[in-house]
Design a protein around this motif. Structure first.
Motif, PDB file in Angstrom:
ATOM      1  N   LEU A 168      15.997 -56.172  10.729  1.00 45.45           N
ATOM      2  CA  LEU A 168      14.698 -56.841  10.745  1.00 45.45           C
ATOM      3  C   LEU A 168      14.834 -58.285  11.232  1.00 45.45           C
ATOM      4  O   LEU A 168      13.980 -58.787  11.979  1.00 45.45           O
ATOM      5  N   GLU A 169      15.897 -58.942  10.835  1.00 45.34           N
ATOM      6  CA  GLU A 169      16.126 -60.319  11.283  1.00 45.34           C
ATOM      7  C   GLU A 169      16.387 -60.367  12.790  1.00 45.34           C
ATOM      8  O   GLU A 169      15.909 -61.265  13.491  1.00 45.34           O
ATOM      9  N   ARG A 170      17.143 -59.389  13.300  1.00 44.66           N
ATOM     10  CA  ARG A 170      17.415 -59.338  14.736  1.00 44.66           C
ATOM     11  C   ARG A 170      16.132 -59.108  15.532  1.00 44.66           C
ATOM     12  O   ARG A 170      15.963 -59.645  16.628  1.00 44.66           O
ATOM     13  N   MET A 171      15.232 -58.304  14.994  1.00 43.89           N
ATOM     14  CA  MET A 171      13.964 -58.061  15.690  1.00 43.89           C
ATOM     15  C   MET A 171      13.186 -59.363  15.868  1.00 43.89           C
ATOM     16  O   MET A 171      12.559 -59.594  16.904  1.00 43.89           O
ATOM     17  N   GLN A 172      13.226 -60.208  14.849  1.00 42.08           N
ATOM     18  CA  GLN A 172      12.487 -61.467  14.929  1.00 42.08           C
ATOM     19  C   GLN A 172      13.127 -62.436  15.913  1.00 42.08           C
ATOM     20  O   GLN A 172      12.432 -63.080  16.705  1.00 42.08           O
ATOM     21  N   THR A 173      14.446 -62.544  15.883  1.00 39.13           N
ATOM     22  CA  THR A 173      15.125 -63.536  16.716  1.00 39.13           C
ATOM     23  C   THR A 173      15.328 -63.062  18.152  1.00 39.13           C
ATOM     24  O   THR A 173      15.200 -63.849  19.093  1.00 39.13           O
ATOM     25  N   GLU A 174      15.634 -61.769  18.346  1.00 31.62           N
ATOM     26  CA  GLU A 174      15.969 -61.274  19.678  1.00 31.62           C
ATOM     27  C   GLU A 174      14.795 -60.633  20.400  1.00 31.62           C
ATOM     28  O   GLU A 174      14.790 -60.564  21.627  1.00 31.62           O
ATOM     29  N   GLN A 175      13.806 -60.138  19.647  1.00 30.09           N
ATOM     30  CA  GLN A 175      12.662 -59.482  20.273  1.00 30.09           C
ATOM     31  C   GLN A 175      11.349 -60.212  20.026  1.00 30.09           C
ATOM     32  O   GLN A 175      10.333 -59.862  20.617  1.00 30.09           O
ATOM     33  N   GLY A 176      11.367 -61.196  19.131  1.00 32.80           N
ATOM     34  CA  GLY A 176      10.138 -61.914  18.819  1.00 32.80           C
ATOM     35  C   GLY A 176       9.142 -61.073  18.050  1.00 32.80           C
ATOM     36  O   GLY A 176       7.930 -61.253  18.197  1.00 32.80           O
ATOM     37  N   LEU A 177       9.640 -60.151  17.198  1.00 30.92           N
ATOM     38  CA  LEU A 177       8.773 -59.203  16.492  1.00 30.92           C
ATOM     39  C   LEU A 177       8.914 -59.375  14.988  1.00 30.92           C
ATOM     40  O   LEU A 177       9.794 -58.777  14.364  1.00 30.92           O
ATOM     41  N   PRO A 178       8.063 -60.167  14.349  1.00 27.90           N
ATOM     42  CA  PRO A 178       8.124 -60.329  12.890  1.00 27.90           C
ATOM     43  C   PRO A 178       7.426 -59.176  12.184  1.00 27.90           C
ATOM     44  O   PRO A 178       6.495 -58.570  12.730  1.00 27.90           O
ATOM     45  N   PRO A 179       7.841 -58.835  10.960  1.00 29.82           N
ATOM     46  CA  PRO A 179       7.139 -57.786  10.207  1.00 29.82           C
ATOM     47  C   PRO A 179       5.763 -58.272   9.780  1.00 29.82           C
ATOM     48  O   PRO A 179       5.546 -59.468   9.563  1.00 29.82           O
ATOM     49  N   SER A 180       4.825 -57.344   9.653  1.00 30.77           N
ATOM     50  CA  SER A 180       3.454 -57.719   9.298  1.00 30.77           C
ATOM     51  C   SER A 180       3.186 -57.610   7.807  1.00 30.77           C
ATOM     52  O   SER A 180       2.084 -57.921   7.351  1.00 30.77           O
TER      53      SER A 180
END
Length: 482
Positions: A168-180
């Protein structure tokens, strides 16, 4: 003195007559039972009991979940029964008909009861978190993620939770996708146990992301924990992306983008996977991105190649333009733009332009086919096209890589349901305890009764005081006469 006592007593009696409520028979609908019983994997059973001085004529169940949907979030069902002053009814929500409500989802319900006198009673709304009551769950939480499992020790659960948190952390930093919002992950210790919980699933299903409920179900055998290293990030990405791009205008991500993002979340593309795509480019048999907009091939070998190709294209976009551009692309598609319109607005390239740039970055020219006059709307692949463990052969026929792919699906519970007979369960789940509302009288009745008791107490106190005062006066009067 006697006149004074009599006047006081008369005054108090008048007050009691004014404040006391009229004597009437107690009326209204009394709820004697209100509870539910989760019966995984068959469904959820609702129970209601009620009585009234008049015949109860209708009982309606209102219920809903926290599912992300464009439809009204409330379902109604009228229970069938013969009118009577006392009723005891039940109704079952069947997963096989309306779709599975996964563990972690919140379910609410309330009843509306009407009798022949025109009285209507609506119970208070109650909420419960749905879970598979057949098991004794252990759980751990890290940030927005809650992970539960029932076989294996704390080390097993902690390892899975860490895998999910890092992904989940990688999604935010590498893809710009935070959880909703919060995410609920349920781990079954075998693929068989997982499929039993899903009611309807394919033999190769290893995991399901219920994006509309923000829940994931995954089968992770104790001796195959490494399966979760790729499956958990993959399903988490589908869940996060689907919730971020949720809309009510019919906009959908093309399959190559949706699956490419999920494959990117698993980690860096392996060298065998990269060589497989390059070999297909060299041979000239790599499908175009436009052909991968509405799904992948039904043949596993070709589908595997499409997963790898999609991962390489998404990696190219993120590494070349950055994660914020990817977030902007998803938001643009969600607003109702087609994939070509969104790509052009964010990157200055349409699908053909993107594929041309990507192939050229690998040293291959691209001669795009003639554009079709009308292209079908792109939609996500509703079910996976790969088995849990699928061998991928290169152009030479040698084994080059093994992929682990799990399913992504969303449940669609029916809005209108009918009364169904009881289902036979393999095991008897523990009933879910729910509070039973206690009958309450009318507010004015309780207030009048309280006032009546207070006045009675005051009257008795004054009467006793007057008697004591009268006795003392009489004793003094008699002593003076003596």
């Amino acid at each position: 003195m006697k006149a004074s006592f009599a006047s006081r007593l008369l005054f108090l009696i008048c007050c009691l007559l004014l404040l006391a409520p009229p004597a009437v028979a107690q009326t209204g609908i009394l709820v004697t039972r209100n509870e539910i019983k989760i019966e995984y994997p068959s469904g959820i059973r609702f129970f209601i009991g009620a009585s009234s001085s008049s015949a109860i004529q209708s009982v309606t169940l209102r219920y809903g979940t926290d599912r992300q949907t464009c439809q009204p979030g409330e379902a109604l069902t009228d229970l069938e029964f013969d009118p009577a002053t006392t009723v005891s009814l039940e109704w079952q929500l069947q997963f096989v008909r309306g779709g599975v409500i996964p563990p972690g989802a919140n379910l609410w319900w309330q009843w509306e009861i009407k009798d022949a006198s025109g009285t209507t009673r609506r119970t208070e709304r109650q909420t419960v978190r749905v879970n598979d009551q057949r098991q004794r769950w252990q759980s751990l939480t890290d940030g927005v993620i809650t992970l539960q499992w029932y076989e294996g020790d704390q080390v097993y659960g902690s390892r899975l939770l860490q895998t999910a948190a890092v992904a989940l952390e990688r999604m935010q930093t590498e893809q710009g996708l935070p959880p909703s919002g919060p995410i609920w992950i349920t781990i079954y210790p075998s693929y068989t146990a997982l499929r039993e919980a899903l009611v309807t699933s394919n033999e190769w299903t290893g995991g399901v992301a219920f994006s509309d409920y923000s829940a994931i179900l995954l089968g992770v055998p104790l001796d195959q924990v490494e399966f979760a290293d790729e499956a958990l990030p993959h399903e988490l990405n589908h869940l996060v992306v689907n919730r971020l791009t949720f809309n009510c205008v019919g906009a959908r991500l093309p399959t190559w983008l949706s699956e490419g993002l999920a494959m990117f979340a698993e980690g860096k593309l392996s060298q065998p996977g990269r060589e497989r795509v390059l070999a297909a480019l060299e041979a000239g048999d790599l499908p175009t991105l436009q052909s991968l907009a509405a799904g992948f091939s039904a043949y596993s070998d070709q589908a595997n190649l499409s997963y790898l190709q999609s991962q390489m294209v998404v990696t190219y976009l993120i590494e070349t333009y950055g994660p914020q551009k990817m977030r902007a692309l998803l938001e643009t598609i969600t607003s109702g733009r087609t994939i070509d319109e969104a790509l052009t607005e964010v990157y200055g390239l349409d699908t053909v332009g993107l594929e041309t740039a990507w192939r050229e970055s690998l040293g291959f020219a691209f001669a795009p086919p003639e554009r079709a006059a009308a292209q079908s709307e792109a939609t996500n692949t509703p079910v996976p096209t790969l088995a849990l463990w699928t061998s991928i052969a290169g152009a030479s026929g040698t084994l080059t890589e093994t992929l682990q792919v799990s399913a992504t699906a969303t449940s669609t519970p029916a809005v209108t349901l009918t009364l169904t007979p009881s289902a036979t369960l393999r095991s008897s789940p523990t009933p879910l305890p729910t509070p039973t509302p206690k009958p309450r009288g009318a507010p004015w009745l309780w207030g009048g009764l309280t006032a009546f008791l207070i006045l009675v107490g005051v009257t008795l106190a004054l009467a006793i005081m007057d008697i004591l005062i009268f006795r003392r006066w009489r004793q003094k009067h008699e002593s003076r006469q003596d």
